[in-house]
Scaffold this motif. Sequence first.
Motif, PDB file in Angstrom:
ATOM      1  N   THR A 140       0.827  -1.216   0.000  1.00 16.83           N
ATOM      2  CA  THR A 140       0.000   0.000   0.000  1.00 16.83           C
ATOM      3  C   THR A 140       0.866   1.274   0.000  1.00 16.83           C
ATOM      4  N   ARG A 165      -0.975   4.389  12.398  1.00 12.75           N
ATOM      5  CA  ARG A 165       0.399   3.919  12.669  1.00 12.75           C
ATOM      6  C   ARG A 165       0.477   2.393  12.620  1.00 12.75           C
ATOM      7  N   SER A 166      -0.304   1.794  11.712  1.00 12.06           N
ATOM      8  CA  SER A 166      -0.259   0.326  11.623  1.00 12.06           C
ATOM      9  C   SER A 166       1.039  -0.111  10.961  1.00 12.06           C
ATOM     10  N   HIS A 188      -2.229   9.342  15.455  1.00 13.12           N
ATOM     11  CA  HIS A 188      -2.889   8.067  15.770  1.00 13.12           C
ATOM     12  C   HIS A 188      -4.004   8.320  16.766  1.00 13.12           C
ATOM     13  N   SER A 189      -4.567   7.237  17.280  1.00  9.48           N
ATOM     14  CA  SER A 189      -5.765   7.367  18.124  1.00  9.48           C
ATOM     15  C   SER A 189      -5.500   8.117  19.425  1.00  9.48           C
ATOM     16  N   ILE A 208      -7.167   5.250   8.574  1.00 10.10           N
ATOM     17  CA  ILE A 208      -7.766   5.038   9.891  1.00 10.10           C
ATOM     18  C   ILE A 208      -8.760   3.858   9.876  1.00 10.10           C
ATOM     19  N   GLY A 209      -9.658   3.896   8.898  1.00 15.70           N
ATOM     20  CA  GLY A 209     -10.714   2.884   8.887  1.00 15.70           C
ATOM     21  C   GLY A 209     -11.980   3.392   9.560  1.00 15.70           C
ATOM     22  N   VAL A 228      -6.701   6.162   2.244  1.00 21.55           N
ATOM     23  CA  VAL A 228      -6.393   4.724   2.238  1.00 21.55           C
ATOM     24  C   VAL A 228      -7.600   3.906   2.718  1.00 21.55           C
ATOM     25  N   ILE A 230     -10.889   1.895   3.762  1.00 19.82           N
ATOM     26  CA  ILE A 230     -11.927   1.098   3.095  1.00 19.82           C
ATOM     27  C   ILE A 230     -12.981   0.823   4.151  1.00 19.82           C
ATOM     28  N   THR A 268      -2.372  -0.742  -4.656  1.00 16.43           N
ATOM     29  CA  THR A 268      -1.847  -1.757  -3.725  1.00 16.43           C
ATOM     30  C   THR A 268      -1.643  -3.071  -4.477  1.00 16.43           C
TER      31      THR A 268
HETATM   32  P1  NAD Z   1      -5.472  -0.379  11.672  1.00 20.23           P
HETATM   33  O1  NAD Z   1      -6.796  -0.588  12.295  1.00 20.23           O
HETATM   34  O2  NAD Z   1      -4.384  -1.359  11.906  1.00 20.23           O
HETATM   35  O3  NAD Z   1      -4.926   1.063  12.053  1.00 20.23           O
HETATM   36  C1  NAD Z   1      -5.768   2.168  12.139  1.00 20.23           C
HETATM   37  C2  NAD Z   1      -4.978   3.330  12.675  1.00 20.23           C
HETATM   38  O4  NAD Z   1      -5.868   4.429  12.811  1.00 20.23           O
HETATM   39  C3  NAD Z   1      -4.358   3.064  14.034  1.00 20.23           C
HETATM   40  O5  NAD Z   1      -2.965   3.289  13.978  1.00 20.23           O
HETATM   41  C4  NAD Z   1      -5.043   4.052  14.973  1.00 20.23           C
HETATM   42  O6  NAD Z   1      -4.140   4.608  15.925  1.00 20.23           O
HETATM   43  C5  NAD Z   1      -5.546   5.112  14.016  1.00 20.23           C
HETATM   44  N1  NAD Z   1      -6.776   5.736  14.533  1.00 20.23           N
HETATM   45  C6  NAD Z   1      -7.901   5.124  14.955  1.00 20.23           C
HETATM   46  N2  NAD Z   1      -8.777   6.043  15.414  1.00 20.23           N
HETATM   47  C7  NAD Z   1      -8.180   7.240  15.294  1.00 20.23           C
HETATM   48  C8  NAD Z   1      -8.573   8.565  15.608  1.00 20.23           C
HETATM   49  N3  NAD Z   1      -9.766   8.826  16.156  1.00 20.23           N
HETATM   50  N4  NAD Z   1      -7.703   9.567  15.348  1.00 20.23           N
HETATM   51  C9  NAD Z   1      -6.503   9.320  14.802  1.00 20.23           C
HETATM   52  N5  NAD Z   1      -6.078   8.072  14.477  1.00 20.23           N
HETATM   53  C10 NAD Z   1      -6.904   7.056  14.710  1.00 20.23           C
HETATM   54  O7  NAD Z   1      -5.790  -0.254  10.115  1.00 20.23           O
HETATM   55  P2  NAD Z   1      -4.847  -0.326   8.803  1.00 20.23           P
HETATM   56  O8  NAD Z   1      -4.542  -1.729   8.497  1.00 20.23           O
HETATM   57  O9  NAD Z   1      -3.736   0.644   8.884  1.00 20.23           O
HETATM   58  O10 NAD Z   1      -5.899   0.193   7.745  1.00 20.23           O
HETATM   59  C11 NAD Z   1      -6.476   1.489   7.831  1.00 20.23           C
HETATM   60  C12 NAD Z   1      -7.571   1.603   6.799  1.00 20.23           C
HETATM   61  O11 NAD Z   1      -6.998   1.436   5.504  1.00 20.23           O
HETATM   62  C13 NAD Z   1      -8.663   0.537   6.904  1.00 20.23           C
HETATM   63  O12 NAD Z   1      -9.887   1.096   6.480  1.00 20.23           O
HETATM   64  C14 NAD Z   1      -8.210  -0.524   5.914  1.00 20.23           C
HETATM   65  O13 NAD Z   1      -9.289  -1.297   5.423  1.00 20.23           O
HETATM   66  C15 NAD Z   1      -7.633   0.346   4.842  1.00 20.23           C
HETATM   67  N6  NAD Z   1      -6.623  -0.306   3.997  1.00 20.23           N
HETATM   68  C16 NAD Z   1      -6.742  -0.103   2.673  1.00 20.23           C
HETATM   69  C17 NAD Z   1      -5.816  -0.656   1.813  1.00 20.23           C
HETATM   70  C18 NAD Z   1      -5.970  -0.406   0.357  1.00 20.23           C
HETATM   71  O14 NAD Z   1      -5.329  -1.076  -0.435  1.00 20.23           O
HETATM   72  N7  NAD Z   1      -6.771   0.572  -0.046  1.00 20.23           N
HETATM   73  C19 NAD Z   1      -4.756  -1.412   2.313  1.00 20.23           C
HETATM   74  C20 NAD Z   1      -4.635  -1.582   3.690  1.00 20.23           C
HETATM   75  C21 NAD Z   1      -5.582  -1.004   4.531  1.00 20.23           C
END
Ligand code: NAD
Length: 287
Positions: A140, A165-166, A188-189, A208-209, A228, A230, A268
């Motif tokens: 990604t 920060r994943s 991050h959160s 974030i998600g 990013v 989804i 990705t």
């Molecule tokens: P994750 O859940 O591992 O990480 C989410 C991050 O968001 C965490 O580091 C958390 O600290 C932060 N977060 C949560 N709430 C927050 C807030 N209120 N304020 C600030 N930061 C906050 O998710 P991930 O694996 O990094 O994926 C994130 C998103 O990206 C998801 O929706 C996932 O589906 C999507 N994703 C998309 C692709 C793609 O190819 N488009 C690839 C990977 C992940």
Amino acid sequence: MKILNGAALAKKIKSVLAIEIEYLMKKNGRAPKLCIVLVGDDPASASYVKSKQKSCNEIGILCDLNILPYSTSQKELLTLIETLNNDPDVDGILVQLPLPKHIDQNAILHTIDYKKDVDGLHPMNVGLLNQSDDAIIPCTPKGILSLLRAEDIPITGKHCVVIGRSNLVGKPMAQLMLRENASVTVCHSKTRDLPYLTRQGEILIIAIGHPNLVNADMLKEGAVVVDVGINNVDGKLVGDIYNSIDLTNIEKKAAAITPVPGGVGPMTIASLMENVVEIYKRRVISD
Ligand code: NAD
């Protein structure tokens, strides 16, 4: 506001790879091979795996899919990984995440031969990325960088704010932007005053998600926004910011944005294809 069309660029990257793979096959007598391991029947994971398989088929990468039941033990999965590590015909190994709760994800990721680690999640690849060496870069962040470069978006000296920060997205993204000479802030959160920081982002990468957490008021004027996220909202695929209730105001403020779908997602997959071919080339040369 410019739409950064990841789908179009991904299509172009894959068509170039298809030509290269045809050439490599003639030269080396075999096609690159990716092995995907899927444990359980999570519908989202199954759909991601299907897209990866489809892209492999389109461009001539052999793709073996190992579907294991949810009840698979950690030991059984480790045994399969060892088998794939030792199989000379396998170039890339991808374990679809997340894994069932009873399996230690890190134990699995650390066991994959780092030279076959197409997702770039093995500690060796994480370390090589930190040292700006020839790491296998997570798909990604790699795809996002390719898109920014293709769109001639300057990165050197820019303030890049990454939300998330994943290990999969946020951390390698931050590292990659640092390598590209951006000044990087990671949120991050637990970040205090997120809007204060996001308003400084000349390039804002949101992973974030959660949809609608970032709105137009949190953007810097003229920001390049990479979405990013989804998310499934009432059966519809939406990003973290694209398609948000505030999109009209976002359109007025941002200089460019990646759409969802059609932005980061296809990039990705294109980057995954690039990683498989890159690993294949490294392995063939070292034979
Ligand atoms: P994750 O859940 O591992 O990480 C989410 C991050 O968001 C965490 O580091 C958390 O600290 C932060 N977060 C949560 N709430 C927050 C807030 N209120 N304020 C600030 N930061 C906050 O998710 P991930 O694996 O990094 O994926 C994130 C998103 O990206 C998801 O929706 C996932 O589906 C999507 N994703 C998309 C692709 C793609 O190819 N488009 C690839 C990977 C992940």
